[in-house]
Enzyme design. Structure first.
Site, mmCIF file in Angstrom:
data_model
loop_
_atom_site.group_PDB
_atom_site.id
_atom_site.type_symbol
_atom_site.label_atom_id
_atom_site.label_comp_id
_atom_site.label_asym_id
_atom_site.label_seq_id
_atom_site.Cartn_x
_atom_site.Cartn_y
_atom_site.Cartn_z
ATOM 1 N N PHE A 146 -12.236 17.590 -7.092
ATOM 2 C CA PHE A 146 -12.736 17.873 -5.749
ATOM 3 C C PHE A 146 -12.162 16.823 -4.805
ATOM 4 O O PHE A 146 -12.525 15.652 -4.864
ATOM 5 C CB PHE A 146 -14.266 17.850 -5.669
ATOM 6 C CG PHE A 146 -14.748 18.212 -4.284
ATOM 7 C CD1 PHE A 146 -14.881 19.541 -3.916
ATOM 8 C CD2 PHE A 146 -15.030 17.237 -3.349
ATOM 9 C CE1 PHE A 146 -15.281 19.890 -2.629
ATOM 10 C CE2 PHE A 146 -15.434 17.567 -2.060
ATOM 11 C CZ PHE A 146 -15.568 18.895 -1.700
ATOM 12 N N ASP A 231 -8.101 8.797 -5.600
ATOM 13 C CA ASP A 231 -9.105 9.271 -4.647
ATOM 14 C C ASP A 231 -10.428 8.565 -4.951
ATOM 15 O O ASP A 231 -11.174 8.967 -5.833
ATOM 16 C CB ASP A 231 -9.263 10.790 -4.758
ATOM 17 C CG ASP A 231 -10.280 11.358 -3.784
ATOM 18 O OD1 ASP A 231 -11.076 10.575 -3.211
ATOM 19 O OD2 ASP A 231 -10.313 12.589 -3.599
ATOM 20 N N LYS A 260 -16.140 8.177 3.153
ATOM 21 C CA LYS A 260 -17.590 8.129 2.969
ATOM 22 C C LYS A 260 -18.201 6.778 3.296
ATOM 23 O O LYS A 260 -18.485 6.475 4.434
ATOM 24 C CB LYS A 260 -17.959 8.615 1.579
ATOM 25 C CG LYS A 260 -17.655 10.110 1.376
ATOM 26 C CD LYS A 260 -18.301 10.666 0.154
ATOM 27 C CE LYS A 260 -17.878 12.118 -0.096
ATOM 28 N NZ LYS A 260 -18.290 13.051 0.956
#
Length: 406
Positions: A146, A231, A260
């Site tokens: 994801f 990531d 984030k």
């Protein structure tokens, strides 16, 4: 607290459902205030936040240092665009380059933007530095990944909910099994410019790869002249007990991809960091973002990095994470079939004979604890790193009682 009859929640939920597209299936809670690890809904009920905005709130809600930095910057300057330089930009980029051990930083806004940046830079590096023929660059990714929801990113997703009916899809990607070094080695060829991986797969259920996998990926990429793009949007910035999840194997990727928690739960901030050889392939006009690296985001990001430089949050995540996992493992065979994760991050598989992950999340919400399901029977637990021991014990007890293990 209001009675059920006087509750404002149902009407607020109905209003949201009436005027928003259904791209999410949120729990029926309407939050109006928050501080630290706790949030309060429109009816005055408090909940322990055990999701942290998918790790965007690593430092808790409204951390005083981050709020102060945001307020101070709001009173001075909020946006210039990248047409000009502002007085927070250099410090943010300098501090982030030192945190990652990389030469250069490129700030963006969202995680998906950072991943798109990594893809573009890797391809350009492949053509200009590695010498891959134009239009032939290939990037290898892992199954069950994801990385975001843009059309390019979902083109290499194996999640049909994210991918179906959004084609035609972007070519140039090859998918291999996560954790399988042999499959990765076989997939690398002369056209491969990068391997893009999550060091721990979050959306897939907090999947931790086998020991030695990340160092093996690093070795393969180095030996085959391929970039390793890590990531760390969910796994980074102290979530797993180290600054980055790759640090558990003492691995330095060619590019750190961050987001984030970099915005401190206040503003969307993302960035990529890499060597001068890699990020230096970009020239003016070839990539950009109006809001990327804006003064407000940089001011908050600077304070986030200062918090990380103390090491306190990495230590808390490691120590309290060990406690969380020990308590969760005690539920194995008693309504829980598997527990995975690292630091203050866990994927918990609920026995499908007991209930679904959604049902568990709803029952936890009724007890004052917020978590979220994924892939049917899994719930993800990721409390803010400011959580205390008694709050962890209380949360695990709620889960035990929900699944009948108490």
């Amino acid at each position: 607290m209001n009675s059920i009859v006087d509750s404002r929640t149902p009407s607020a939920v109905d209003e949201a459902e009436r005027y928003t597209a259904h791209n999410y299936h949120p729990l029926p809670v309407v939050i109006t205030e928050a501080e630290g690890c706790w949030v309060t809904d429109v009816d005055g009920r408090r909940y322990l936040d055990f999701l942290s905005g998918y790790s965007a709130l690593n430092f808790g809600h409204r951390h005083p240092a981050l709020i102060a930095a945001a307020h101070a910057q709001l009173d001075r300057l909020t946006l210039t665009s990248r047409a000009f330089i502002h007085d927070q930009f250099a410090e943010f980029c300098h501090r982030l380059s030192e945190l990652t051990g990389q030469d250069l930083v490129l700030p963006m806004n969202t995680g998906a933007e950072a991943v798109e940046t990594a893809i573009k830079v890797a391809r350009k590096w492949g053509y200009q530095v590695k010498g891959v023929p134009d239009g032939q660059a290939k990037i290898i990714v892992a199954a069950d990944n994801f990385h975001g929801r843009t059309t390019t990113i979902i083109s290499f997703s194996t999640d049909e909910d994210a991918r179906a009916d959004f084609g035609p899809y972007t070519p140039g990607f090859e998918i291999v099994a996560y954790g399988d070094l042999e499959a990765l080695s076989e997939a690398i060829d002369d056209y491969t410019v990068a391997v893009l991986l999550e060091p721990i797969q979050g959306e897939a259920g907090v999947l931790v790869p086998p020991d030695g996998y990340l160092s093996g990926v690093r070795a393969l990429c180095s030996s085959r002249n391929v970039l390793f793009l890590a990531d760390e949007i969910q796994s980074g910035l102290a979530r797993t007990g180290r600054t980055f999840a790759v640090d558990h194997e003492d691995v330095k990727p060619d590019m750190h991809i961050m987001g984030k928690a970099l915005g401190g739960g206040i503003v969307p901030v993302s960035a990529v960091a890499a060597s001068r050889e890699v990020l230096g392939v970009l020239k003016p006009g070839q990539h950009g973002s109006t809001f990327g690296g804006n003064p407000l985001s940089c001011a908050v990001g600077i304070e986030v990095i200062k918090l990380l430089e103390t090491g306190e949050y990495q230590r808390r995540s490691a120590e309290l994470g060990a406690m969380l996992h020990e308590q969760l493992r005690a539920l194995m065979g008693r309504g829980v079939t598997a527990v995975r994760g690292r630091g203050l991050w866990a994927g918990v598989d609920i026995d499908p004979g007991v209930m679904t992950g959604r049902q568990a999340s709803e029952k936890l919400m009724a007890r004052g604890m917020l978590a979220k399901d994924t892939h049917g029977t899994t719930i993800r637990l990721a409390p803010p790193l400011v959580i205390e021991e008694d709050e962890i014990t209380w949360a695990v007890r709620q889960l035990a009682e929900v699944i009948g293990a108490a």
